[in-house]
Design a protein around this motif. Structure first.
Motif, mmCIF file in Angstrom:
data_model
loop_
_atom_site.group_PDB
_atom_site.id
_atom_site.type_symbol
_atom_site.label_atom_id
_atom_site.label_comp_id
_atom_site.label_asym_id
_atom_site.label_seq_id
_atom_site.Cartn_x
_atom_site.Cartn_y
_atom_site.Cartn_z
ATOM 1 N N VAL A 8 0.349 -1.222 0.138
ATOM 2 C CA VAL A 8 0.110 0.452 0.186
ATOM 3 C C VAL A 8 0.631 1.139 0.007
ATOM 4 O O VAL A 8 0.732 2.355 -1.025
ATOM 5 N N PHE A 9 1.594 1.194 1.171
ATOM 6 C CA PHE A 9 2.773 2.172 1.046
ATOM 7 C C PHE A 9 3.413 2.326 -0.789
ATOM 8 O O PHE A 9 3.534 4.071 -1.061
ATOM 9 N N ALA A 10 3.841 1.021 -1.192
ATOM 10 C CA ALA A 10 4.720 1.263 -2.246
ATOM 11 C C ALA A 10 3.723 2.232 -3.655
ATOM 12 O O ALA A 10 3.653 3.078 -3.994
ATOM 13 N N GLY A 11 2.428 1.387 -3.746
ATOM 14 C CA GLY A 11 1.841 2.097 -4.095
ATOM 15 C C GLY A 11 0.885 3.857 -4.444
ATOM 16 O O GLY A 11 0.929 4.863 -5.279
ATOM 17 N N LEU A 12 1.368 4.309 -3.014
ATOM 18 C CA LEU A 12 1.002 5.373 -2.758
ATOM 19 C C LEU A 12 1.902 6.719 -3.239
ATOM 20 O O LEU A 12 1.885 7.722 -3.162
ATOM 21 N N PHE A 13 2.850 5.728 -2.863
ATOM 22 C CA PHE A 13 3.964 6.562 -3.084
ATOM 23 C C PHE A 13 4.402 7.157 -4.580
ATOM 24 O O PHE A 13 5.068 7.630 -5.173
ATOM 25 N N LEU A 14 4.320 5.446 -5.440
ATOM 26 C CA LEU A 14 4.355 5.475 -6.696
ATOM 27 C C LEU A 14 3.358 6.902 -7.173
ATOM 28 O O LEU A 14 3.822 7.532 -8.016
ATOM 29 N N VAL A 15 1.826 6.455 -7.180
ATOM 30 C CA VAL A 15 1.029 7.974 -7.231
ATOM 31 C C VAL A 15 1.045 9.077 -6.941
ATOM 32 O O VAL A 15 1.352 10.543 -8.140
ATOM 33 N N ALA A 16 1.871 8.947 -5.500
ATOM 34 C CA ALA A 16 2.791 10.855 -5.523
ATOM 35 C C ALA A 16 3.731 11.107 -5.805
ATOM 36 O O ALA A 16 3.399 13.117 -6.338
ATOM 37 N N MET A 21 5.022 14.835 -10.412
ATOM 38 C CA MET A 21 6.786 15.092 -11.723
ATOM 39 C C MET A 21 5.378 15.787 -12.381
ATOM 40 O O MET A 21 6.244 16.686 -13.331
ATOM 41 N N ILE A 22 4.527 15.461 -12.463
ATOM 42 C CA ILE A 22 3.548 15.528 -14.159
ATOM 43 C C ILE A 22 3.162 17.564 -13.462
ATOM 44 O O ILE A 22 3.427 18.719 -14.016
ATOM 45 N N TYR A 23 3.504 17.682 -11.724
ATOM 46 C CA TYR A 23 3.088 19.251 -11.317
ATOM 47 C C TYR A 23 4.114 20.093 -11.664
ATOM 48 O O TYR A 23 4.729 20.913 -12.679
ATOM 49 N N ALA A 24 5.747 19.498 -11.266
ATOM 50 C CA ALA A 24 6.832 20.087 -11.652
ATOM 51 C C ALA A 24 6.911 20.321 -13.265
ATOM 52 O O ALA A 24 7.956 21.231 -13.514
ATOM 53 N N TYR A 25 6.763 18.957 -14.439
ATOM 54 C CA TYR A 25 7.145 19.653 -15.105
ATOM 55 C C TYR A 25 5.683 21.007 -16.191
ATOM 56 O O TYR A 25 7.175 21.178 -17.290
ATOM 57 N N GLY A 26 4.949 20.471 -15.564
ATOM 58 C CA GLY A 26 3.508 21.809 -16.209
ATOM 59 C C GLY A 26 4.449 23.206 -15.486
ATOM 60 O O GLY A 26 4.477 23.973 -16.465
ATOM 61 N N LYS A 27 5.055 23.471 -14.829
ATOM 62 C CA LYS A 27 5.253 24.336 -14.053
ATOM 63 C C LYS A 27 6.855 25.114 -15.206
ATOM 64 O O LYS A 27 6.864 26.190 -15.227
ATOM 65 N N ASP A 28 7.377 23.665 -15.907
ATOM 66 C CA ASP A 28 8.584 24.542 -15.638
ATOM 67 C C ASP A 28 9.006 24.006 -17.927
ATOM 68 O O ASP A 28 9.773 24.075 -18.216
ATOM 69 N N LYS A 29 7.832 23.892 -18.396
ATOM 70 C CA LYS A 29 7.831 23.400 -18.991
ATOM 71 C C LYS A 29 7.829 24.384 -20.758
ATOM 72 O O LYS A 29 8.265 24.393 -21.671
ATOM 73 N N ALA A 30 7.568 26.023 -20.156
ATOM 74 C CA ALA A 30 7.911 27.173 -20.674
ATOM 75 C C ALA A 30 9.199 27.553 -20.863
ATOM 76 O O ALA A 30 9.892 27.468 -21.526
#
Length: 62
Positions: A8-16, A21-30
């Protein structure tokens, strides 16, 4: 081998991690578009070089 809690921890960690990573890439896309234009050419060249090495290895074996 692994307990249910560890899975359960591994699954939650992977999702988080994926969400972060999606959030960080979205901020740096420009910035990525501005400073890393043509990056795909270097990647294609790298893969082409690796392919060339494999082809040389295969042809020199025979």
């Amino acid at each position: 081998m692994f307990t249910t809690g560890q899975w359960v921890f591994a699954g939650l960690f992977l999702v988080a991690f994926i969400i972060a990573m999606i959030y960080a890439y979205g901020k740096d896309k420009a910035l990525h578009n501005k400073f890393y234009k043509g990056n795909y050419k270097i990647l294609l060249g790298f893969f082409g070089f690796i392919l060339l090495l494999f082809l040389i290895k295969i042809f020199l074996k025979h």
